[in-house]
Design a protein around this motif. Structure first.
Motif, PDB file in Angstrom:
ATOM      1  N   GLN A  74       0.850  -1.188   0.000  1.00  0.00           N
ATOM      2  CA  GLN A  74       0.000   0.000   0.000  1.00  0.00           C
ATOM      3  C   GLN A  74       0.890   1.244   0.000  1.00  0.00           C
ATOM      4  OE1 GLN A  74      -2.991  -0.024   3.052  1.00  0.00           O
ATOM      5  NE2 GLN A  74      -3.621  -2.129   2.629  1.00  0.00           N
ATOM      6  N   GLN A  75       0.645   2.150  -0.929  1.00  0.00           N
ATOM      7  CA  GLN A  75       1.584   3.253  -1.142  1.00  0.00           C
ATOM      8  C   GLN A  75       1.041   4.627  -0.742  1.00  0.00           C
ATOM      9  OE1 GLN A  75       4.295   2.045  -1.640  1.00  0.00           O
ATOM     10  NE2 GLN A  75       4.064   0.188  -2.860  1.00  0.00           N
ATOM     11  N   ARG A  76      -0.184   4.690  -0.234  1.00  0.00           N
ATOM     12  CA  ARG A  76      -0.736   5.995   0.119  1.00  0.00           C
ATOM     13  C   ARG A  76       0.062   6.635   1.253  1.00  0.00           C
ATOM     14  NH1 ARG A  76      -7.051   7.871   0.507  1.00  0.00           N
ATOM     15  NH2 ARG A  76      -6.637  10.019   1.178  1.00  0.00           N
ATOM     16  N   GLY A  77       0.290   7.920   1.132  1.00  0.00           N
ATOM     17  CA  GLY A  77       1.023   8.669   2.141  1.00  0.00           C
ATOM     18  C   GLY A  77       2.519   8.731   1.891  1.00  0.00           C
ATOM     19  N   LYS A  78       3.011   8.022   0.880  1.00  0.00           N
ATOM     20  CA  LYS A  78       4.451   7.996   0.617  1.00  0.00           C
ATOM     21  C   LYS A  78       4.843   9.076  -0.380  1.00  0.00           C
ATOM     22  CE  LYS A  78       4.842   3.046   1.597  1.00  0.00           C
ATOM     23  NZ  LYS A  78       5.240   1.720   1.070  1.00  0.00           N
ATOM     24  N   ILE A  79       6.116   9.404  -0.364  1.00  0.00           N
ATOM     25  CA  ILE A  79       6.676  10.384  -1.289  1.00  0.00           C
ATOM     26  C   ILE A  79       7.731   9.665  -2.130  1.00  0.00           C
ATOM     27  CG2 ILE A  79       7.932  12.553  -1.527  1.00  0.00           C
ATOM     28  CD1 ILE A  79       6.811  13.328   1.244  1.00  0.00           C
ATOM     29  N   PHE A  80       7.608   9.768  -3.449  1.00  0.00           N
ATOM     30  CA  PHE A  80       8.514   9.073  -4.354  1.00  0.00           C
ATOM     31  C   PHE A  80       9.193  10.053  -5.300  1.00  0.00           C
ATOM     32  CE2 PHE A  80       4.989   5.954  -3.717  1.00  0.00           C
ATOM     33  CZ  PHE A  80       5.717   4.954  -3.086  1.00  0.00           C
ATOM     34  N   TYR A 138       3.745  12.884  -4.578  1.00  0.00           N
ATOM     35  CA  TYR A 138       3.240  12.931  -3.211  1.00  0.00           C
ATOM     36  C   TYR A 138       1.936  12.136  -3.215  1.00  0.00           C
ATOM     37  CZ  TYR A 138       6.619  16.719  -2.832  1.00  0.00           C
ATOM     38  OH  TYR A 138       7.774  17.459  -2.849  1.00  0.00           O
ATOM     39  N   ALA A 139       2.024  10.874  -2.834  1.00  0.00           N
ATOM     40  CA  ALA A 139       0.900   9.938  -2.984  1.00  0.00           C
ATOM     41  C   ALA A 139      -0.071  10.052  -1.811  1.00  0.00           C
ATOM     42  CB  ALA A 139       1.421   8.514  -3.113  1.00  0.00           C
ATOM     43  N   GLY A 140      -0.735  11.204  -1.723  1.00  0.00           N
ATOM     44  CA  GLY A 140      -1.602  11.446  -0.572  1.00  0.00           C
ATOM     45  C   GLY A 140      -0.815  12.035   0.573  1.00  0.00           C
ATOM     46  N   SER A 141       0.054  12.954   0.233  1.00  0.00           N
ATOM     47  CA  SER A 141       0.872  13.651   1.234  1.00  0.00           C
ATOM     48  C   SER A 141       0.891  15.129   0.859  1.00  0.00           C
ATOM     49  CB  SER A 141       2.297  13.082   1.243  1.00  0.00           C
ATOM     50  OG  SER A 141       3.131  13.823   2.097  1.00  0.00           O
ATOM     51  N   VAL A 174       1.737  15.471  -8.321  1.00  0.00           N
ATOM     52  CA  VAL A 174       2.884  15.038  -9.115  1.00  0.00           C
ATOM     53  C   VAL A 174       3.533  16.250  -9.766  1.00  0.00           C
ATOM     54  CG1 VAL A 174       3.700  13.531 -10.966  1.00  0.00           C
ATOM     55  CG2 VAL A 174       1.683  12.867  -9.626  1.00  0.00           C
ATOM     56  N   MET A 175       4.855  16.319  -9.667  1.00  0.00           N
ATOM     57  CA  MET A 175       5.596  17.354 -10.366  1.00  0.00           C
ATOM     58  C   MET A 175       6.350  16.712 -11.527  1.00  0.00           C
ATOM     59  SD  MET A 175       8.554  20.007  -9.108  1.00  0.00           S
ATOM     60  CE  MET A 175       9.851  18.770  -9.142  1.00  0.00           C
ATOM     61  N   VAL A 176       6.083  17.219 -12.739  1.00  0.00           N
ATOM     62  CA  VAL A 176       6.737  16.729 -13.954  1.00  0.00           C
ATOM     63  C   VAL A 176       7.648  17.846 -14.468  1.00  0.00           C
ATOM     64  CG1 VAL A 176       6.396  15.761 -16.254  1.00  0.00           C
ATOM     65  CG2 VAL A 176       4.648  15.407 -14.476  1.00  0.00           C
ATOM     66  N   PRO A 177       8.955  17.659 -14.483  1.00  0.00           N
ATOM     67  CA  PRO A 177       9.859  18.731 -14.913  1.00  0.00           C
ATOM     68  C   PRO A 177       9.907  18.858 -16.431  1.00  0.00           C
ATOM     69  CG  PRO A 177      11.120  16.796 -14.291  1.00  0.00           C
ATOM     70  CD  PRO A 177       9.689  16.474 -14.016  1.00  0.00           C
ATOM     71  N   SER A 178       8.794  19.279 -17.003  1.00  0.00           N
ATOM     72  CA  SER A 178       8.662  19.412 -18.451  1.00  0.00           C
ATOM     73  C   SER A 178       7.555  20.430 -18.735  1.00  0.00           C
ATOM     74  CB  SER A 178       8.317  18.063 -19.083  1.00  0.00           C
ATOM     75  OG  SER A 178       8.088  18.193 -20.469  1.00  0.00           O
ATOM     76  N   LYS A 179       7.515  20.929 -19.955  1.00  0.00           N
ATOM     77  CA  LYS A 179       6.515  21.929 -20.331  1.00  0.00           C
ATOM     78  C   LYS A 179       5.181  21.314 -20.708  1.00  0.00           C
ATOM     79  CE  LYS A 179       9.974  25.282 -21.874  1.00  0.00           C
ATOM     80  NZ  LYS A 179      10.486  26.091 -23.017  1.00  0.00           N
ATOM     81  N   GLY A 180       5.082  20.009 -20.595  1.00  0.00           N
ATOM     82  CA  GLY A 180       3.826  19.338 -20.879  1.00  0.00           C
ATOM     83  C   GLY A 180       3.959  17.853 -20.611  1.00  0.00           C
TER      84      GLY A 180
END
Length: 713
Positions: free
Chosen positions: A102-108, A149-152, A184-190
């Motif tokens: 279960q991955q909720r609450g984790k940061i990846f 940030y999976a629920g964080s 989610v942060m995606v380091p791209s313009k799209g």
């Protein structure tokens, strides 16, 4: 003044969250994009070919309701995504994690790397795909390092924001307040985003796998046993070891040669060492005459002494790995030069597969993020996709020869589902290996809980038992030199389980056919199965008394990371060193002991004390397990084998048994068959079995048939 006002207005628009427009691109799968996505993506590198026929077998569905609530923001050259979460919602996936399911609450930070002992997203297959207990899934098709940030983290304008509490007086205060979103942060313009409907979690995963082409269908020999020999073995040493397997009566289908087969390694020449292997073709043919295939270790970094060094040099990165150049596989020239080297000098003499190492990390030896590549792709993008490239190139080489392969790889990513490779690593925790095996089912990869060496005979048995119930039954003895018989006091147990793996080849082969044609993961978590029409257990309508009165429901509200489903019929519950008993959670429906056929339980938690000689395995009521006669090598193309059908429980049951030639890609031309196997009760109430007739012109390798009613015998 007007220009300044317009500029500020544009900046405001670009920094305001926007809803997305979705388009259905395949049955039950929708796609959207925000901004201008990179033209270099995970799915593009993997060259995925959607299996629409398989998708059409799944239930018709509408777009998940979450679609309207997914928001995107484009600012500072990055995309920020916000995806909604309900309070009781559970999250699974985000790649091949080792500690938890279960991955909720984790940061990846989803970043291809050698696993370092923490579930932080840096792993061998950081697949940016997750599955929700609410019956939907999300894939972010980006070859960038993604921060999740999976629920964080809680927004101040959230519609379901947490309530502030006084830590001084409120014992329910938490340093990690409730969050109602995946950010989610995606380091791209799209970026491209895919949304998968269920209705169940299993359906979600099937849709993802089928969009990626379906799982691989290994050759039959790939599902037998493999031994990886020591690093500096010669041809004579390998042949002697293969002969020892035969003489002692242990099965072996393919042998793995480690770095010493090459003239130089770290970096590699990809050329045979003339001293240890003076006649490679004769060596490969000798092993094939013994019904054993050859798998070669390599990494893709090219030694200055390799004959392709000069021609590859212009098509390689600015930085080296172990002083070897790094081919730029995003260029056609880089792929062609490296691929032709392997094809002409390995496949042409009968080599059947590869173990492709060190394409994952660590940072201290892999190319740095400041490296440049002739294709213009960034070092970051190449890091995220290099495992996909080596799998794609080598798979294509074998496919062009109409020859199936099955190998090992250290890195993969989204889109790699169809490649015939199993992931492995050097992190050697037995418990965590089982958790990784469970998680592999959520992200479209295969993982082996390999056995290398052991401190005790007990550990040897417990590790060996689990590889028997995994995608690749492998002893990776490149360093230790361990053999199946290295612990004489438990050798009979090891031999029994090695033969059990071979006897179960018809079951495993059919299971992988289901992976290929229907997208069903061969190894998966208990929570992926349907329970009362839901994926997983939904607990908001259960009160405390309900949970206390039902130990099964109580356990299912927690994480189960030490037992798993293997195919449609089996539940495997390993024991680890020092354990003599364990609890086993049995899902709804009657379950029976694999070895005896005795009733075990239904929707409950049981305790078992199996002894060292047994790994607990349970079978669904009505299940039919096809087994062949014990043998030392997998059947060759067209070979007829006798089959025993084992039936468990009291219910009628059915099975569709898959068959083809076991070695080529002719199944892509329709040269395969599914034969229906049934167990029904006759008029006298007695269970009887039958199998449909073989279809004329279709493969049929089934010989004499026997029936074994395990529960009623």
């Amino acid at each position: 003044m007007r220009k300044i006002t317009i500029l500020f207005f544009l900046l405001y628009v670009l920094n305001t969250q926007a809803q997305l427009t979705w388009q259905e691109v395949a049955p039950g799968i929708w796609k959207t994009q925000c901004g201008t996505p990179d033209d270099y993506t995970l799915l593009g590198v993997a060259n995925c070919k959607t299996n629409r026929e398989g998708l059409l077998k799944l239930p018709k569905v509408n777009i998940p309701s979450q679609a309207d609530k997914i928001l995107s923001t484009l600012t500072d050259g990055k995309v920020y995504l916000q995806l909604p979460l309900q309070r009781e919602e559970k999250l699974y996936g985000f790649g091949l994690q080792f500690k938890g399911v279960q991955q909720r609450g984790k940061i990846f930070e989803l970043h291809v790397d050698h696993y370092g002992g923490k579930d932080n997203g840096r792993t061998h297959a950081p697949v940016p795909f997750y599955v929700s207990s609410e019956g939907y899934g999300v894939l972010i098709n980006s070859a960038r390092y993604l921060t999740v940030y999976a629920g964080s983290g809680s927004r101040k304008d959230s519609p379901d924001a947490p309530v502030a509490k006084d830590r001084n007086t409120d014992k329910t205060w938490s340093s990690r307040p409730y969050s109602d979103a995946v950010s989610v942060m995606v380091p791209s313009k799209g970026v491209e985003i895919y949304l998968f409907a269920g209705p169940t979690m299993k359906d979600v995963v099937r849709r993802y796998n089928l969009m990626c082409g379906g799982g691989p269908l290994p050759p039959r020999w790939g599902l037998g046993f493999t031994q990886r020999t020591q690093r500096l073995f010669s041809a004579a040493d390998v042949i002697a070891e293969v002969d020892a397997f035969e003489e002692k009566g242990y099965p072996l289908d393919f042998v793995g040669l480690e770095p010493g087969w090459q003239s130089k390694a770290y970096p590699c020449t990809f050329e045979w060492d003339n001293g240890r292997y003076p006649d490679p073709k004769a060596f490969v043919n000798t092993l094939k005459s013994k019904h054993v295939r050859v798998n070669l270790w390599t990494n893709p970094y090219v030694s200055p002494d390799s004959k392709i060094y000069q021609s590859l040099y212009p098509w390689s990165a600015s930085h080296t790995v172990w002083c070897g150049i790094v081919p730029d596989f995003a260029t056609e020239q880089g792929r062609t030069i490296w691929g032709e080297k392997l094809d002409n000098e390995h496949l042409a003499i009968g080599v059947d597969g590869y173990k492709i190492d060190e394409i994952d990390g660590y940072d201290h030896y892999l190319w740095p993020d400041v490296a440049t590549f002739p294709s213009g792709k960034s070092a970051e993008q190449m890091r995220q996709t290099y495992g996909l490239w080596v799998q794609r190139i080598t798979t294509d080489l074998f496919h062009q020869r109409n020859q199936r392969t099955y190998g090992l790889v250290r890195g993969s990513n989204a889109g790699g589902t169809s490649f015939p490779y199993v992931i492995y690593n050097d992190y050697y925790s037995h418990q965590d290996f089982i958790t990784a095996l469970i998680n592999s089912g959520f992200c479209g990869v295969l993982w082996t809980p390999e056995v290398r060496n052991s401190k005790t005979a007990e550990e040897w048995v417990r590790r060996f038992q689990t590889v028997v119930f995994s995608p690749m039954a492998m002893i990776n003895a490149w360093s230790s030199g361990t053999k199946p018989w290295s612990y004489p006091e438990v050798a009979p147990i090891i031999k029994e389980y090695s033969m059990l793996r071979m006897r179960m080849l018809p079951y495993w082969y059919t299971t992988f056919a289901q992976y290929h044609f229907d997208g069903i993961p061969p190894f998966r978590a208990l929570c992926m199965e349907d329970i009362s029409g839901q994926s997983g257990i939904v607990t908001e309508n259960l009160n405390t008394n309900d949970l206390n009165d039902n130990p099964y429901l109580e356990r299912m509200t927690h994480e189960i990371k030490d037992e798993y489903l293997a195919g449609d019929a089996l539940l495997v519950a390993p024991l680890f060193v020092g354990e003599t008993e364990r609890e086993v959670v049995l899902p709804p429906g009657k379950w029976y002991d694999f070895y005896t056929g005795k009733y075990a339980g239904n929707s409950e938690v049981i305790k078992v004390r199996p002894g060292l000689e047994r790994i607990p395995v349970f079978v669904r009521d009505g299940a039919i397990i096809p087994m062949m006669e014990p043998r030392l090598h997998a059947p060759v193309a067209g070979e007829v084998v006798n089959i025993e059908f084992r039936h468990y429980g009291e219910s009628e049951g059915s099975l569709f048994l898959y068959d083809d030639d076991g070695e080529t890609y002719n199944y892509e031309k329709g040269e395969y068959s599914w034969r229906e196997v049934k167990v029904i009760r006759n008029k006298k109430g007695k269970l009887i079995g039958n199998i449909s007739k073989a279809e004329k012109g279709k493969p049929n390798t089934i010989g004499r048939i026997t029936w074994n009613f395990m529960t009623e015998r």
